[in-house]
Design a protein around this motif. Sequence first.
Motif, PDB file in Angstrom:
ATOM      1  N   LEU A 140      19.564 122.292 -25.051  1.00  0.00           N
ATOM      2  CA  LEU A 140      18.535 122.019 -24.054  1.00  0.00           C
ATOM      3  C   LEU A 140      17.902 120.648 -24.284  1.00  0.00           C
ATOM      4  CD1 LEU A 140      16.727 125.483 -23.841  1.00  0.00           C
ATOM      5  CD2 LEU A 140      18.364 124.518 -22.213  1.00  0.00           C
ATOM      6  N   THR A 141      17.855 120.200 -25.533  1.00  0.00           N
ATOM      7  CA  THR A 141      17.258 118.900 -25.840  1.00  0.00           C
ATOM      8  C   THR A 141      18.279 117.772 -25.810  1.00  0.00           C
ATOM      9  OG1 THR A 141      17.619 119.014 -28.248  1.00  0.00           O
ATOM     10  CG2 THR A 141      15.657 120.091 -27.384  1.00  0.00           C
ATOM     11  N   LYS A 142      19.553 118.105 -25.986  1.00  0.00           N
ATOM     12  CA  LYS A 142      20.607 117.081 -26.023  1.00  0.00           C
ATOM     13  C   LYS A 142      21.834 117.617 -25.289  1.00  0.00           C
ATOM     14  CE  LYS A 142      20.725 114.562 -29.637  1.00  0.00           C
ATOM     15  NZ  LYS A 142      20.840 114.050 -31.019  1.00  0.00           N
ATOM     16  N   PRO A 143      21.880 117.448 -23.971  1.00  0.00           N
ATOM     17  CA  PRO A 143      22.941 118.085 -23.183  1.00  0.00           C
ATOM     18  C   PRO A 143      24.315 117.435 -23.280  1.00  0.00           C
ATOM     19  CG  PRO A 143      21.478 116.835 -21.762  1.00  0.00           C
ATOM     20  CD  PRO A 143      20.868 116.800 -23.128  1.00  0.00           C
ATOM     21  N   LEU A 144      24.413 116.240 -23.868  1.00  0.00           N
ATOM     22  CA  LEU A 144      25.711 115.604 -24.100  1.00  0.00           C
ATOM     23  C   LEU A 144      25.848 115.371 -25.599  1.00  0.00           C
ATOM     24  CD1 LEU A 144      28.332 114.345 -23.114  1.00  0.00           C
ATOM     25  CD2 LEU A 144      27.107 112.224 -22.649  1.00  0.00           C
ATOM     26  N   ILE A 183      33.235 122.179 -22.597  1.00  0.00           N
ATOM     27  CA  ILE A 183      33.720 121.656 -23.876  1.00  0.00           C
ATOM     28  C   ILE A 183      35.101 121.078 -23.607  1.00  0.00           C
ATOM     29  CG2 ILE A 183      34.345 122.183 -26.263  1.00  0.00           C
ATOM     30  CD1 ILE A 183      32.292 124.423 -26.214  1.00  0.00           C
ATOM     31  N   ALA A 184      35.173 119.751 -23.603  1.00  0.00           N
ATOM     32  CA  ALA A 184      36.416 119.041 -23.300  1.00  0.00           C
ATOM     33  C   ALA A 184      36.820 118.234 -24.523  1.00  0.00           C
ATOM     34  CB  ALA A 184      36.229 118.130 -22.088  1.00  0.00           C
ATOM     35  N   GLY A 185      37.782 118.761 -25.264  1.00  0.00           N
ATOM     36  CA  GLY A 185      38.156 118.100 -26.512  1.00  0.00           C
ATOM     37  C   GLY A 185      37.009 118.141 -27.494  1.00  0.00           C
ATOM     38  N   GLN A 186      36.548 116.976 -27.925  1.00  0.00           N
ATOM     39  CA  GLN A 186      35.435 116.880 -28.867  1.00  0.00           C
ATOM     40  C   GLN A 186      34.103 116.602 -28.172  1.00  0.00           C
ATOM     41  OE1 GLN A 186      35.603 117.444 -32.346  1.00  0.00           O
ATOM     42  NE2 GLN A 186      37.529 118.289 -31.577  1.00  0.00           N
ATOM     43  N   ILE A 187      34.073 116.685 -26.858  1.00  0.00           N
ATOM     44  CA  ILE A 187      32.854 116.399 -26.106  1.00  0.00           C
ATOM     45  C   ILE A 187      32.260 117.693 -25.573  1.00  0.00           C
ATOM     46  CG2 ILE A 187      31.844 115.085 -24.205  1.00  0.00           C
ATOM     47  CD1 ILE A 187      33.057 113.421 -26.519  1.00  0.00           C
ATOM     48  N   SER A 223      22.291 106.854 -27.188  1.00  0.00           N
ATOM     49  CA  SER A 223      21.732 108.139 -27.595  1.00  0.00           C
ATOM     50  C   SER A 223      22.564 109.304 -27.071  1.00  0.00           C
ATOM     51  CB  SER A 223      20.282 108.271 -27.105  1.00  0.00           C
ATOM     52  OG  SER A 223      20.238 108.445 -25.690  1.00  0.00           O
ATOM     53  N   GLN A 224      23.266 109.100 -25.948  1.00  0.00           N
ATOM     54  CA  GLN A 224      24.104 110.139 -25.365  1.00  0.00           C
ATOM     55  C   GLN A 224      25.499 110.181 -25.990  1.00  0.00           C
ATOM     56  OE1 GLN A 224      23.079 112.416 -23.067  1.00  0.00           O
ATOM     57  NE2 GLN A 224      21.040 111.543 -23.217  1.00  0.00           N
ATOM     58  N   GLY A 225      25.790 109.240 -26.878  1.00  0.00           N
ATOM     59  CA  GLY A 225      27.100 109.227 -27.514  1.00  0.00           C
ATOM     60  C   GLY A 225      28.165 108.500 -26.724  1.00  0.00           C
ATOM     61  N   VAL A 226      27.808 107.942 -25.563  1.00  0.00           N
ATOM     62  CA  VAL A 226      28.773 107.194 -24.764  1.00  0.00           C
ATOM     63  C   VAL A 226      29.140 105.894 -25.468  1.00  0.00           C
ATOM     64  CG1 VAL A 226      29.136 105.986 -22.572  1.00  0.00           C
ATOM     65  CG2 VAL A 226      28.010 108.217 -22.607  1.00  0.00           C
TER      66      VAL A 226
END
Length: 394
Positions: A20-24, A57-61, A147-150
């Motif tokens: 809920l705090t980090k959706p990606l 959940i797509a691979g490691q994402i 912050s989103q890991g992109v």
Amino acid sequence: MKALTVNKRFEEQSAFVGLLTKPLVTTTNDGKLHRLVIRHQRQLTEWFRRLGYRLIIAGQIIRLHRTPHAGTIAAPYTSQPPRRRELVLTLLAAAACEERDSATTLQAISDQVRVITSLKTSPVTAYDPEQGPERSMLLLAVRRLESQGVLVRRTRDEEMLRAWEAARTGIGAGYDIDRAALLQFLDPHTVALALSAPTGGEQDLLAATRWSRMLRVLIETPALLYADLNEDDASYAASMAGRLAEAARTMTGGTVEVRGEGLVLILHPDHPWTADATLDWPKAAAASWVALRMCDAAGTIGQRSADGCVSLRSHQVDALASRLHRQHHADLTDHFKQRPERIRPAAEETLRDAGLLHVDDTGNWTLTAAAGRYRDPEPGSDWNTATSLMEDSE
């Protein structure tokens, strides 16, 4: 076996609150949360389905999509949301990353955003990297993608970022692009639902999604208050209060207070992401104390309704602010002593962000039933000397 079961449920609830705090989530931006979600993905998928959300959940994402119902979602109010320009530049920076293979730099992103927005078909204001405020805004956008890991930063020298922001010198920073995370960053289906215009079947949709909408409000906002709902939703929520409370307790591990005016969820303090999911208020700051004082005084003079709300006319609020300035002048910091007209706006912003206040177009106040939880605040003996209470800390 019993201990293992308890630990498994604790991990599931921690991962639920964390998402809920980090959706990606990627292995880079939060490895601990990533491991927990992968370990408990079956249970988490089922829980989020109850909310009408989609866990992908797509691979490691890992991506949690908060699917709107009738174009609406449940979200706490904030008086200081991200600026529109920052969000637009975030999307443009993401688009710029699409043009690269696996690595980029801040300067390269800036150049590509300038190209995209300079096209005649561009629907947004052209980005001008020669302007300092524009560079600062783009840097905020890139930090959001980070912050989103992109984006994963490869250079950690903050001085390079400051030099680029201040004078546009150097590359700013180097980044690896996580293309899988970039692909999941936006979901066209979710965006279309959020932007879609109401249709003739909107009422049927609202009725069909009533359970998940009420559960969303309880879990995502400070409280599910009947006074904030329309008549049909309020009646439904009151009749289903026990089931809603049990569902929220099961998924979060928190405590739910079932009261006459609604339900309040208090998250478990030992979950790793509880602090990120909880409003940090009231703080040891002057604005918080002023807001609490105004809230307490309003509760004594306002008109109380059967649902626990308290209403005041705008002129009554002004009178309370003047009385606070007069009676507690010695307790106020210079920010409020010298400019008493600052008291009311500070109190309104703080109480609205805490989910305790609604203000209509004419300035009338309606305190929610939850405001009754906060009573009679008193300043400490070191009120005007503690650094945490001074204006520059707010």
